[in-house]
Scaffold this active site. Structure first.
Site, PDB file in Angstrom:
ATOM      1  N   ASN A 112      -8.969  -7.499   8.796  1.00 33.94           N
ATOM      2  CA  ASN A 112      -8.352  -8.809   8.623  1.00 33.94           C
ATOM      3  C   ASN A 112      -7.406  -9.102   9.781  1.00 33.94           C
ATOM      4  OD1 ASN A 112      -8.049 -11.207   6.965  1.00 33.94           O
ATOM      5  ND2 ASN A 112      -5.956 -10.507   6.615  1.00 33.94           N
ATOM      6  N   HIS A 171      -0.929  -2.612  15.878  1.00 34.62           N
ATOM      7  CA  HIS A 171      -1.866  -1.639  15.286  1.00 34.62           C
ATOM      8  C   HIS A 171      -1.682  -0.243  15.883  1.00 34.62           C
ATOM      9  CE1 HIS A 171      -4.515  -5.324  14.329  1.00 34.62           C
ATOM     10  NE2 HIS A 171      -3.937  -4.920  13.207  1.00 34.62           N
ATOM     11  N   LYS A 174       0.861  -1.171   0.000  1.00 33.59           N
ATOM     12  CA  LYS A 174       0.000   0.000   0.000  1.00 33.59           C
ATOM     13  C   LYS A 174       0.908   1.235   0.000  1.00 33.59           C
ATOM     14  CE  LYS A 174      -3.686  -2.275   2.622  1.00 33.59           C
ATOM     15  NZ  LYS A 174      -4.489  -2.256   3.876  1.00 33.59           N
ATOM     16  N   ILE A 182     -13.722  -3.778   8.982  1.00 33.43           N
ATOM     17  CA  ILE A 182     -14.978  -4.273   9.555  1.00 33.43           C
ATOM     18  C   ILE A 182     -15.587  -3.221  10.467  1.00 33.43           C
ATOM     19  CG2 ILE A 182     -15.996  -6.030  11.055  1.00 33.43           C
ATOM     20  CD1 ILE A 182     -13.830  -7.967  10.066  1.00 33.43           C
ATOM     21  N   GLY A 183     -14.774  -2.623  11.305  1.00 36.42           N
ATOM     22  CA  GLY A 183     -15.271  -1.628  12.248  1.00 36.42           C
ATOM     23  C   GLY A 183     -15.915  -0.434  11.570  1.00 36.42           C
ATOM     24  N   GLU A 184     -15.384  -0.042  10.416  1.00 34.78           N
ATOM     25  CA  GLU A 184     -15.887   1.140   9.724  1.00 34.78           C
ATOM     26  C   GLU A 184     -17.086   0.850   8.826  1.00 34.78           C
ATOM     27  OE1 GLU A 184     -12.515   2.718   7.634  1.00 34.78           O
ATOM     28  OE2 GLU A 184     -11.284   2.696   9.458  1.00 34.78           O
ATOM     29  N   ARG A 194       5.888   1.609   7.340  1.00 36.33           N
ATOM     30  CA  ARG A 194       5.269   0.912   8.463  1.00 36.33           C
ATOM     31  C   ARG A 194       6.128  -0.318   8.786  1.00 36.33           C
ATOM     32  NH1 ARG A 194       0.435  -3.330   8.489  1.00 36.33           N
ATOM     33  NH2 ARG A 194       0.134  -3.552  10.720  1.00 36.33           N
TER      34      ARG A 194
END
Length: 395
Positions: free
Chosen positions: A209, A179, A15, A327-329, A91
């Site tokens: 994920n 995270h 990404k 998923i949360g969003e 990252r």
């Protein structure tokens, strides 16, 4: 005009995002390459002026991270011509004990980070592969490592240790949490839109994920559902989450599985994929509606609910919850199931706000405020890289 590139390299994807910096950082491009190493590799990118790149890339260009970065360079040239990239923010999943904040990646730092690869085997080698590729592609740019573990390094000892002999803790076998870049961004965003909530007792749920939860007080992490590796805590797309260590011993001793086979099982064939026998994609599971898919969702939700209670205990109460991650969003039904019957704790969602995915999804009566915040790890990478670049140039 300065340009900051961010790279987030996984096992089969890269990404990337490009930012211009004048008075502030402005994202001008975002994209990704998926399916590295396969004939199905795909490059997508979007510029702020609306130009979209959506194309398959050949086997040669998708062979490895360095080859794929060549295609990223093509996209960057379309965006900024021959303008230089001044800094690259990477990252890096694991920073171990030594790296508690962003750092300029010199050769000695890179060598130290390579020793941490066994602690994050799915991520660290690919993170560092992208660093080496970026060093060759942008020899004059400042390479900056930003760590997913750094946000959690101020945990109280009791939330940082395992009940093992003390020598193991001193050797670095402890709860690191992950995270962190996502949590750091969410806290910064919460401070902008709801400063009183940011100062209180907050639980952020990064659900995608990869999934984890973080207990935050006064903007600082004091507890994480993840531990020594990114296997612990919540069930994830293909990772098992919390597991009795006796299960691992049993698989090794009685099932005669090799260490490699157990690692492959726990990292690649467990979680939602293993429970459902179908997929790690929550959208597919919700659509499928098979008994196994429904049970996988039920287990996912149940573990989150149990962890939410534990996080409230760590914080000695709860003022705010935040959902983020894919998923949360986006999965409003999952958010609803997680918060169902939590009125005793003070959580009550507004059904309409939750379905619409508004920023505030709690009801006006709810004692605990519930938010949906789109996380932006790329922005955090860019901020850290730009910050060290400014320090280097002013020094």
């Amino acid at each position: 005009m300065r340009h900051v590139l961010t790279l987030n390299a996984g096992s089969s994807s890269i990404k990337f995002a490009l930012f211009e910096q004048d008075a502030e950082l402005v994202e001008i491009l975002r994209g990704q390459i998926e399916g590295l190493g396969s004939a199905a590799a795909k490059l997508t990118a979007k510029l702020n002026d609306g130009m979209v790149v959506d194309e398959r890339i050949g086997d040669v260009d998708a062979a490895d991270h360095e080859a794929a970065l060549g295609r990223v360079l093509d996209v960057l040239q379309r965006a900024i011509g021959r303008a230089a990239v001044d800094a690259v923010g990477h990252r890096i999943v694991h920073g171990g004990l030594a790296f508690t904040g962003p750092v300029v990646i010199e050769n000695d730092v890179l060598q130290r980070l390579e020793t941490l690869a066994p602690l994050a085997p799915l991520h660290q080698p690919h993170n560092l592969s992208a660093v080496r590729a970026a060093q060759r592609a942008f020899p004059d740019a400042l390479q900056v490592g930003c760590f997913d573990t750094a946000f959690h390094r101020a945990h109280p000892w009791v939330n940082d240790t395992y009940a093992l002999p003390r020598d193991f803790y001193d050797q670095g076998i402890r709860r690191y949490g992950f995270h962190g870049l996502s949590y750091e961004y969410v806290v910064s965003r919460l401070k902008e839109i709801a400063p009183q909530d940011e100062k209180g007792r907050v639980v952020v749920m990064h659900l995608g994920n990869g999934a984890s939860m973080c207990a935050i007080r006064d903007g600082r992490s004091i507890g994480s559902s993840m531990g020594f590796t990114a296997l612990d805590g919540l069930p994830m797309g293909t990772r098992c989450g919390q597991l009795d260590p006796g299960v691992v011993l049993y698989l090794l001793q009685e099932q005669r599985m090799t260490v490699e086979a157990v690692a492959d099982l726990l990292y690649h064939h467990s979680g939602l994929k293993g429970l459902s026998g179908l997929s790690q994609d929550m959208r597919e599971l919700e659509t499928a509606g098979t008994p196994e898919a429904l049970q996988a969702i039920e287990y996912f939700v149940d573990r989150i609910r149990r962890e939410l209670g534990a996080m409230a205990a760590i914080l000695s109460g709860l003022d705010t919850i935040v959902f983020c991650g894919g998923i949360g969003e986006h999965a409003w039904r999952i958010r609803a199931r997680i918060c169902q019957n939590f009125e005793w704790l003070g959580i009550e969602l507004d059904e309409g706000r939750n379905r619409a995915g508004e920023t505030v999804i709690s009801s006006d009566r709810s004692r605990i405020r519930a938010f949906v915040i789109n996380t932006n790890e790329e922005m955090m990478l860019a901020r850290h890289a730009a910050g060290l670049l400014a320090e280097r140039r002013s020094g």
